[in-house]
Motif scaffolding. Structure first.
Motif, PDB file in Angstrom:
ATOM      1  N   CYS A  22     -15.561  13.634 110.435  1.00 14.68           N
ATOM      2  CA  CYS A  22     -15.850  12.197 110.482  1.00 14.68           C
ATOM      3  C   CYS A  22     -14.925  11.604 111.530  1.00 14.68           C
ATOM      4  O   CYS A  22     -13.716  11.496 111.292  1.00 14.68           O
ATOM      5  N   THR A  35     -12.835   8.440 102.313  1.00 16.68           N
ATOM      6  CA  THR A  35     -13.577   9.183 101.292  1.00 16.68           C
ATOM      7  C   THR A  35     -14.824   9.861 101.866  1.00 16.68           C
ATOM      8  O   THR A  35     -15.335   9.472 102.918  1.00 16.68           O
ATOM      9  N   TRP A  36     -15.263  10.867 101.156  1.00 16.37           N
ATOM     10  CA  TRP A  36     -16.547  11.510 101.396  1.00 16.37           C
ATOM     11  C   TRP A  36     -17.429  11.268 100.165  1.00 16.37           C
ATOM     12  O   TRP A  36     -16.973  11.407  99.028  1.00 16.37           O
ATOM     13  N   TYR A  37     -18.679  10.949 100.427  1.00 18.19           N
ATOM     14  CA  TYR A  37     -19.695  10.816  99.401  1.00 18.19           C
ATOM     15  C   TYR A  37     -20.885  11.687  99.797  1.00 18.19           C
ATOM     16  O   TYR A  37     -20.984  12.119 100.945  1.00 18.19           O
ATOM     17  N   ARG A  45     -25.831   7.913  95.267  1.00 15.94           N
ATOM     18  CA  ARG A  45     -24.710   8.389  96.063  1.00 15.94           C
ATOM     19  C   ARG A  45     -23.529   8.643  95.137  1.00 15.94           C
ATOM     20  O   ARG A  45     -23.218   7.820  94.268  1.00 15.94           O
ATOM     21  N   PHE A  94     -21.762  11.526 103.558  1.00 16.34           N
ATOM     22  CA  PHE A  94     -21.309  10.323 104.246  1.00 16.34           C
ATOM     23  C   PHE A  94     -19.792  10.216 104.172  1.00 16.34           C
ATOM     24  O   PHE A  94     -19.195  10.517 103.143  1.00 16.34           O
ATOM     25  N   CYS A  95     -19.195   9.722 105.240  1.00 16.17           N
ATOM     26  CA  CYS A  95     -17.786   9.373 105.172  1.00 16.17           C
ATOM     27  C   CYS A  95     -17.669   7.849 105.114  1.00 16.17           C
ATOM     28  O   CYS A  95     -18.544   7.120 105.574  1.00 16.17           O
ATOM     29  N   SER A  96     -16.557   7.422 104.548  1.00 16.33           N
ATOM     30  CA  SER A  96     -16.329   6.001 104.364  1.00 16.33           C
ATOM     31  C   SER A  96     -14.859   5.688 104.530  1.00 16.33           C
ATOM     32  O   SER A  96     -13.996   6.472 104.102  1.00 16.33           O
ATOM     33  N   LYS A 100     -16.540   0.459 106.020  1.00 18.04           N
ATOM     34  CA  LYS A 100     -17.376   1.185 106.976  1.00 18.04           C
ATOM     35  C   LYS A 100     -17.946   2.472 106.382  1.00 18.04           C
ATOM     36  O   LYS A 100     -17.277   3.166 105.620  1.00 18.04           O
ATOM     37  N   TRP A 101     -19.185   2.754 106.784  1.00 20.46           N
ATOM     38  CA  TRP A 101     -19.843   4.000 106.422  1.00 20.46           C
ATOM     39  C   TRP A 101     -20.402   4.649 107.685  1.00 20.46           C
ATOM     40  O   TRP A 101     -20.836   3.952 108.602  1.00 20.46           O
TER      41      TRP A 101
END
Length: 111
Positions: A22, A35-37, A45, A94-96, A100-101
């Motif tokens: 990311c 974080t990762w989702y 999610r 997804f990273c966050s 922001k995503w």
């Protein structure tokens, strides 16, 4: 504003490994937590892993012992090393950071 871009997804067989990245367009040192989702088809999610600026990490039970989250503030990049992948790990990841995503990267694990 900082933008996040994930990469590293792909298709692997069960038991394989992938490393997601990311990359942020600006400094990530401002983000206390990253974080990762992931989101599988038809599911909500879900949180996978988080890392604080000091390096403290936490993981969802479903990935604990198999996934490792890390961050390199100098490279403005967060990583997710995924080992011993299972078909149930198939999802868009997804990273966050802050509000922001990223756009997500597809991971597909075949049995």
């Amino acid at each position: 504003q900082v933008q996040l871009v994930e990469s590293g997804g792909g298709s692997v067989q069960a038991g394989g490994s992938l490393r997601l990245s990311c990359v942020a367009s600006g400094s990530i040192s401002r983000f206390a937590i990253m974080t990762w989702y992931r989101q599988a088809p038809g599911k909500q999610r879900e949180f996978i892993a988080g890392i604080a600026s000091g390096g403290t990490t936490n993981y969802a039970d479903s990935v604990k012992g198999r996934f490792t989250i890390s961050r390199d503030n100098a490279k403005n990049t967060m990583y997710l090393q995924m080992n011993s992948l299972k078909p149930e790990d198939t999802a868009v990841y997804f990273c966050s950071a802050g509000p922001k995503w990223g756009q997500g990267t597809q991971v597909t694990v075949s049995s």
